[in-house]
Write a protein that holds these residues in place. Structure first.
Motif, PDB file in Angstrom:
ATOM      1  N   ALA A   3       0.770  -1.231  -0.079  1.00 39.05           N
ATOM      2  CA  ALA A   3       0.117   0.017  -0.083  1.00 39.05           C
ATOM      3  C   ALA A   3       1.014   1.455  -0.059  1.00 39.05           C
ATOM      4  O   ALA A   3       1.949   1.243   0.682  1.00 39.05           O
ATOM      5  N   PHE A   4       0.473   2.301  -0.625  1.00 35.34           N
ATOM      6  CA  PHE A   4       1.237   3.465  -0.892  1.00 35.34           C
ATOM      7  C   PHE A   4       0.385   4.687  -0.356  1.00 35.34           C
ATOM      8  O   PHE A   4      -0.651   4.626  -0.759  1.00 35.34           O
ATOM      9  N   TYR A  11      -2.448   8.323   6.230  1.00 36.31           N
ATOM     10  CA  TYR A  11      -2.412   6.848   6.660  1.00 36.31           C
ATOM     11  C   TYR A  11      -2.927   6.964   8.081  1.00 36.31           C
ATOM     12  O   TYR A  11      -3.732   5.961   8.423  1.00 36.31           O
ATOM     13  N   ASP A  12      -2.363   7.850   8.978  1.00 35.52           N
ATOM     14  CA  ASP A  12      -3.018   7.698  10.492  1.00 35.52           C
ATOM     15  C   ASP A  12      -4.442   8.213  10.260  1.00 35.52           C
ATOM     16  O   ASP A  12      -5.253   7.378  11.199  1.00 35.52           O
ATOM     17  N   ALA A  18     -10.989   4.103   9.634  1.00 36.46           N
ATOM     18  CA  ALA A  18     -11.407   2.764   8.620  1.00 36.46           C
ATOM     19  C   ALA A  18     -10.865   1.565   8.888  1.00 36.46           C
ATOM     20  O   ALA A  18     -11.539   0.362   8.551  1.00 36.46           O
ATOM     21  N   HIS A  19      -9.620   1.426   9.708  1.00 36.39           N
ATOM     22  CA  HIS A  19      -8.965   0.155   9.763  1.00 36.39           C
ATOM     23  C   HIS A  19      -9.780  -1.046  10.343  1.00 36.39           C
ATOM     24  O   HIS A  19      -9.839  -2.015   9.791  1.00 36.39           O
ATOM     25  N   ASP A  20     -10.068  -0.739  11.502  1.00 35.16           N
ATOM     26  CA  ASP A  20     -10.612  -1.783  12.300  1.00 35.16           C
ATOM     27  C   ASP A  20     -11.923  -2.418  11.625  1.00 35.16           C
ATOM     28  O   ASP A  20     -12.301  -3.485  11.766  1.00 35.16           O
ATOM     29  N   ARG A  21     -12.948  -1.705  11.177  1.00 32.16           N
ATOM     30  CA  ARG A  21     -13.797  -1.972  10.312  1.00 32.16           C
ATOM     31  C   ARG A  21     -13.574  -2.992   9.365  1.00 32.16           C
ATOM     32  O   ARG A  21     -14.155  -3.856   8.964  1.00 32.16           O
TER      33      ARG A  21
END
Length: 153
Positions: A3-4, A11-12, A18-21
């Motif tokens: 991933a770029f 990124y943060d 959204a990451h956890d979902r």
């Protein structure tokens, strides 16, 4: 998976919102995952862009470098390895990144496996001797990955 990110702020933001979902929705689809963030250090050959439509193969090399050899390793990447890769037929572009803990990633993109194969083992051995890679690198892992266009987003 590569991933770029345009910058650390994006990124943060993704990680916070959204990451956890997404991770919950992927539960059970993989057995083990490890994530490392590498900061861009310099291009390999030409201006890197994360575009995979013209590449069929990616070569990834992940190195852990002895602490006292970090600057030498980076200098040799720039002065020895980069010109050799840039001169190889079919090498499109690449990126050299650094992570905490004296870790480096070289990702190079190639038109095809056949073109990547022209970067001969004998050449790699000569370049490694010239660059003093054995003295620099504590651990090296990598692979040549055939890209699947259906996985590119």
């Amino acid at each position: 998976m590569f991933a770029f990110w345009e910058n650390r702020v994006f990124y943060d933001s993704f990680m916070a919102r959204a990451h956890d979902r997404l991770a919950a929705a992927q539960s059970g689809t993989y057995g083990d995952i490890q994530v490392k963030l590498f900061d861009y250090r310099f291009d390999v050959k030409t201006g890197f862009e994360p575009r995979f439509t013209d590449a069929d193969v990616v070569r990834v090399a992940h190195s852990r470098v002895h602490e006292d050899r970090v600057e030498h390793f980076a200098l040799m990447q720039e002065r020895v390895w980069n010109p050799a890769m840039a001169g190889s037929p079919g090498m499109l572009r690449g990126v050299f990144g650094e992570a905490p803990g004296h870790e480096f990633l070289v990702l190079s993109m190639w038109q095809s496996s056949a073109e990547r194969g022209k970067y001969r083992p004998g050449s790699v051995e000569r370049l490694s001797l010239r660059a003093g890679t054995e003295d620099d690198v504590a651990a090296l892992a990598g692979d040549v990955v055939q890209l699947d266009p259906s996985w590119t987003v």
